[in-house]
Design a protein around this motif. Sequence first.
Motif, PDB file in Angstrom:
ATOM      1  N   ARG A  10      14.705 -26.202  85.907  1.00 22.79           N
ATOM      2  CA  ARG A  10      15.011 -24.734  86.792  1.00 22.79           C
ATOM      3  C   ARG A  10      13.929 -24.916  88.267  1.00 22.79           C
ATOM      4  O   ARG A  10      12.448 -26.134  87.987  1.00 22.79           O
ATOM      5  N   LYS A  11      15.298 -25.189  89.304  1.00 26.95           N
ATOM      6  CA  LYS A  11      13.933 -25.170  90.384  1.00 26.95           C
ATOM      7  C   LYS A  11      12.521 -24.726  90.854  1.00 26.95           C
ATOM      8  O   LYS A  11      12.544 -23.633  90.773  1.00 26.95           O
ATOM      9  N   PRO A  12      11.903 -25.135  91.220  1.00 26.83           N
ATOM     10  CA  PRO A  12      10.797 -24.268  91.953  1.00 26.83           C
ATOM     11  C   PRO A  12      10.698 -23.168  92.625  1.00 26.83           C
ATOM     12  O   PRO A  12      11.887 -23.519  93.432  1.00 26.83           O
ATOM     13  N   CYS A  13      10.506 -22.055  92.615  1.00 27.97           N
ATOM     14  CA  CYS A  13      10.378 -21.386  93.407  1.00 27.97           C
ATOM     15  C   CYS A  13       9.025 -21.726  94.567  1.00 27.97           C
ATOM     16  O   CYS A  13       8.257 -21.965  94.238  1.00 27.97           O
ATOM     17  N   LYS A  14       9.523 -20.490  95.806  1.00 29.52           N
ATOM     18  CA  LYS A  14       8.082 -20.579  96.465  1.00 29.52           C
ATOM     19  C   LYS A  14       7.204 -20.014  95.907  1.00 29.52           C
ATOM     20  O   LYS A  14       6.017 -20.278  96.630  1.00 29.52           O
ATOM     21  N   ALA A  15       6.903 -18.546  94.988  1.00 30.02           N
ATOM     22  CA  ALA A  15       6.175 -18.085  94.396  1.00 30.02           C
ATOM     23  C   ALA A  15       5.258 -19.246  93.261  1.00 30.02           C
ATOM     24  O   ALA A  15       4.208 -19.152  92.412  1.00 30.02           O
ATOM     25  N   VAL A  16       5.952 -20.730  93.046  1.00 28.42           N
ATOM     26  CA  VAL A  16       4.994 -21.439  92.935  1.00 28.42           C
ATOM     27  C   VAL A  16       3.965 -21.918  93.097  1.00 28.42           C
ATOM     28  O   VAL A  16       2.890 -22.533  92.684  1.00 28.42           O
ATOM     29  N   CYS A  17       3.288 -21.258  94.556  1.00 32.64           N
ATOM     30  CA  CYS A  17       1.859 -21.699  94.928  1.00 32.64           C
ATOM     31  C   CYS A  17       1.031 -20.515  94.294  1.00 32.64           C
ATOM     32  O   CYS A  17       0.051 -20.604  94.137  1.00 32.64           O
ATOM     33  N   ASP A  18       2.120 -19.113  93.373  1.00 29.36           N
ATOM     34  CA  ASP A  18       0.911 -18.588  92.812  1.00 29.36           C
ATOM     35  C   ASP A  18       0.731 -18.828  91.346  1.00 29.36           C
ATOM     36  O   ASP A  18       0.163 -17.521  90.551  1.00 29.36           O
ATOM     37  N   GLY A  19       1.415 -20.004  90.947  1.00 32.89           N
ATOM     38  CA  GLY A  19       1.633 -20.430  89.399  1.00 32.89           C
ATOM     39  C   GLY A  19      -0.072 -19.971  89.049  1.00 32.89           C
ATOM     40  O   GLY A  19      -0.639 -20.443  89.611  1.00 32.89           O
ATOM     41  N   ILE A  20      -0.064 -19.788  88.045  1.00 33.17           N
ATOM     42  CA  ILE A  20      -1.380 -19.092  86.824  1.00 33.17           C
ATOM     43  C   ILE A  20      -1.800 -21.312  87.072  1.00 33.17           C
ATOM     44  O   ILE A  20      -1.361 -21.653  86.482  1.00 33.17           O
ATOM     45  N   THR A  21      -3.644 -20.852  86.954  1.00 29.09           N
ATOM     46  CA  THR A  21      -4.013 -22.269  87.086  1.00 29.09           C
ATOM     47  C   THR A  21      -5.652 -22.176  85.946  1.00 29.09           C
ATOM     48  O   THR A  21      -5.894 -21.095  86.638  1.00 29.09           O
ATOM     49  N   SER A  22      -6.255 -23.077  85.899  1.00 26.47           N
ATOM     50  CA  SER A  22      -6.761 -23.314  85.814  1.00 26.47           C
ATOM     51  C   SER A  22      -8.096 -24.031  85.820  1.00 26.47           C
ATOM     52  O   SER A  22      -9.203 -23.427  85.508  1.00 26.47           O
ATOM     53  N   CYS A  48      18.055 -41.552  82.746  1.00 29.68           N
ATOM     54  CA  CYS A  48      17.790 -42.568  81.195  1.00 29.68           C
ATOM     55  C   CYS A  48      18.701 -41.975  80.353  1.00 29.68           C
ATOM     56  O   CYS A  48      18.907 -41.890  78.943  1.00 29.68           O
ATOM     57  N   GLY A  49      19.824 -41.656  81.373  1.00 30.54           N
ATOM     58  CA  GLY A  49      20.952 -41.131  80.528  1.00 30.54           C
ATOM     59  C   GLY A  49      21.176 -39.999  79.702  1.00 30.54           C
ATOM     60  O   GLY A  49      22.410 -39.884  79.225  1.00 30.54           O
ATOM     61  N   VAL A  50      21.002 -38.798  80.235  1.00 24.06           N
ATOM     62  CA  VAL A  50      20.971 -37.712  80.305  1.00 24.06           C
ATOM     63  C   VAL A  50      21.518 -36.538  81.463  1.00 24.06           C
ATOM     64  O   VAL A  50      21.770 -36.897  82.337  1.00 24.06           O
ATOM     65  N   ASP A  51      23.350 -35.985  81.269  1.00 27.14           N
ATOM     66  CA  ASP A  51      23.061 -35.460  82.098  1.00 27.14           C
ATOM     67  C   ASP A  51      22.367 -33.981  82.388  1.00 27.14           C
ATOM     68  O   ASP A  51      21.063 -33.599  81.662  1.00 27.14           O
ATOM     69  N   VAL A  52      21.626 -32.944  83.650  1.00 29.20           N
ATOM     70  CA  VAL A  52      20.272 -32.454  83.764  1.00 29.20           C
ATOM     71  C   VAL A  52      22.025 -30.956  84.169  1.00 29.20           C
ATOM     72  O   VAL A  52      22.282 -30.996  85.036  1.00 29.20           O
ATOM     73  N   LEU A  53      20.932 -30.172  83.927  1.00 30.98           N
ATOM     74  CA  LEU A  53      21.965 -28.534  84.371  1.00 30.98           C
ATOM     75  C   LEU A  53      20.260 -28.011  85.092  1.00 30.98           C
ATOM     76  O   LEU A  53      19.483 -27.874  84.567  1.00 30.98           O
ATOM     77  N   VAL A  54      20.803 -28.045  86.315  1.00 35.09           N
ATOM     78  CA  VAL A  54      19.974 -27.224  87.490  1.00 35.09           C
ATOM     79  C   VAL A  54      19.538 -25.623  87.674  1.00 35.09           C
ATOM     80  O   VAL A  54      20.722 -25.101  88.427  1.00 35.09           O
ATOM     81  N   LEU A  55      18.894 -25.396  87.136  1.00 34.61           N
ATOM     82  CA  LEU A  55      19.301 -23.329  87.006  1.00 34.61           C
ATOM     83  C   LEU A  55      18.597 -23.105  89.236  1.00 34.61           C
ATOM     84  O   LEU A  55      17.593 -24.562  88.677  1.00 34.61           O
ATOM     85  N   GLU A  56      19.108 -21.925  89.451  1.00 34.49           N
ATOM     86  CA  GLU A  56      17.850 -22.307  90.212  1.00 34.49           C
ATOM     87  C   GLU A  56      17.099 -21.317  90.253  1.00 34.49           C
ATOM     88  O   GLU A  56      16.380 -20.481  89.392  1.00 34.49           O
ATOM     89  N   ALA A  57      16.418 -21.505  92.024  1.00 31.87           N
ATOM     90  CA  ALA A  57      14.937 -20.535  91.726  1.00 31.87           C
ATOM     91  C   ALA A  57      14.798 -19.330  90.895  1.00 31.87           C
ATOM     92  O   ALA A  57      15.748 -18.793  91.739  1.00 31.87           O
ATOM     93  N   ASP A  58      14.132 -18.712  90.436  1.00 31.08           N
ATOM     94  CA  ASP A  58      13.868 -17.683  90.333  1.00 31.08           C
ATOM     95  C   ASP A  58      12.952 -16.980  90.650  1.00 31.08           C
ATOM     96  O   ASP A  58      11.138 -17.492  90.196  1.00 31.08           O
ATOM     97  N   GLU A  59      12.185 -16.583  91.631  1.00 34.14           N
ATOM     98  CA  GLU A  59      11.055 -15.779  92.634  1.00 34.14           C
ATOM     99  C   GLU A  59      10.016 -14.968  91.808  1.00 34.14           C
ATOM    100  O   GLU A  59       9.063 -14.552  92.221  1.00 34.14           O
ATOM    101  N   ARG A  60      10.755 -14.172  91.126  1.00 37.19           N
ATOM    102  CA  ARG A  60      10.231 -13.185  90.089  1.00 37.19           C
ATOM    103  C   ARG A  60       9.670 -13.856  89.251  1.00 37.19           C
ATOM    104  O   ARG A  60       8.134 -13.393  88.858  1.00 37.19           O
ATOM    105  N   TYR A  61       9.461 -15.370  88.567  1.00 36.31           N
ATOM    106  CA  TYR A  61       8.762 -16.022  87.822  1.00 36.31           C
ATOM    107  C   TYR A  61       8.188 -17.167  88.538  1.00 36.31           C
ATOM    108  O   TYR A  61       8.304 -18.352  88.458  1.00 36.31           O
ATOM    109  N   PRO A  62       6.707 -16.955  89.412  1.00 39.17           N
ATOM    110  CA  PRO A  62       6.050 -17.889  89.840  1.00 39.17           C
ATOM    111  C   PRO A  62       5.770 -19.190  88.981  1.00 39.17           C
ATOM    112  O   PRO A  62       6.365 -20.444  89.650  1.00 39.17           O
ATOM    113  N   ASP A  63       6.040 -19.164  88.207  1.00 38.50           N
ATOM    114  CA  ASP A  63       5.754 -20.443  86.761  1.00 38.50           C
ATOM    115  C   ASP A  63       6.949 -21.141  86.067  1.00 38.50           C
ATOM    116  O   ASP A  63       7.111 -21.776  85.737  1.00 38.50           O
TER     117      ASP A  63
END
Length: 258
Positions: A10-22, A48-63
């Motif tokens: 899944r593509k990172p969303c803009k809110a990725v900047c607010d993901g949980i961090t230690s 590496c020989g796989v197909d990749v399904l790319v899901l759209e970014a979801d701004e509701r969930y930073p992670d």
Amino acid sequence: MKKFNHCIVRKPCKAVCDGITSAPELGKPDYELALKQHATYIEALKKCGVDVLVLEADERYPDSCFVEDPAIVTKNCAIITNPGAASRNGEKAEIVDAIKKFYKDEDIEHIVAPGTLEGGDVMMVGDHFYVGRSARTNEEGIKQLTAILEKHGMTCSEVPLEKVLHLKTGVNYLENNNMLVAGEFVTKPDFAKYNKVEIPESESYAANCIWMNGTVIVPEGYPAVLAAVKGLGYDTMTVDTSEFRKIDGGLSCLSLRF
Ligand code: CIR
């Protein structure tokens, strides 16, 4: 010989900047750079020989780019988890449609409350799965996972974690009996039977490598780990994951591989 054919990311969303961090001292992820790194990651998977399904970014969930956590994909079934982090729990509903493209309804199982479980705590070694008991994955979640795996002809054993976020933060299987181990996992009896490759503390982040159809993808910037993996005889690729590291994410977290 084991072969992965598909990946889901899944593509990172803009809110990725607010993901949980230690590790807030590392700073916040740079969104544009995270997107570039994610695109490079997808290209590496494809090589590496796989197909990749790319899901759209979801701004509701930073992670939500860390798709490894809301689902577990096996050769016999898929399991929608019940993430233990409150801000991530809703991700489980958003991964179902993608899983349905590849698995029949009767082969899709669920971890339910009061059980919690995140896929980063689950490591596949053939038909056996090691599951970390962590701050995100509880006893009841492990009990449910064990029953589900047994129903589908697989087995499971528990590994208590003391220090790291997820099991695969510190231990990863590279097939051919080879196991990368860092920190608290170096001495765990669970992994004594494998050819353990001990990761130095200074490069512990790079314990999270992924085996992809004979090639091992290693995070960029960890020369000791890269040399050790090459020494095992693998072809390697490196991908820069600096922006995901800032929020405790590594190579495995960014995809479901099956
Ligand atoms: C989290 O704390 O949930 C995210 N910031 C990082 C998740 C990493 N996922 C994984 O190790 N499987």
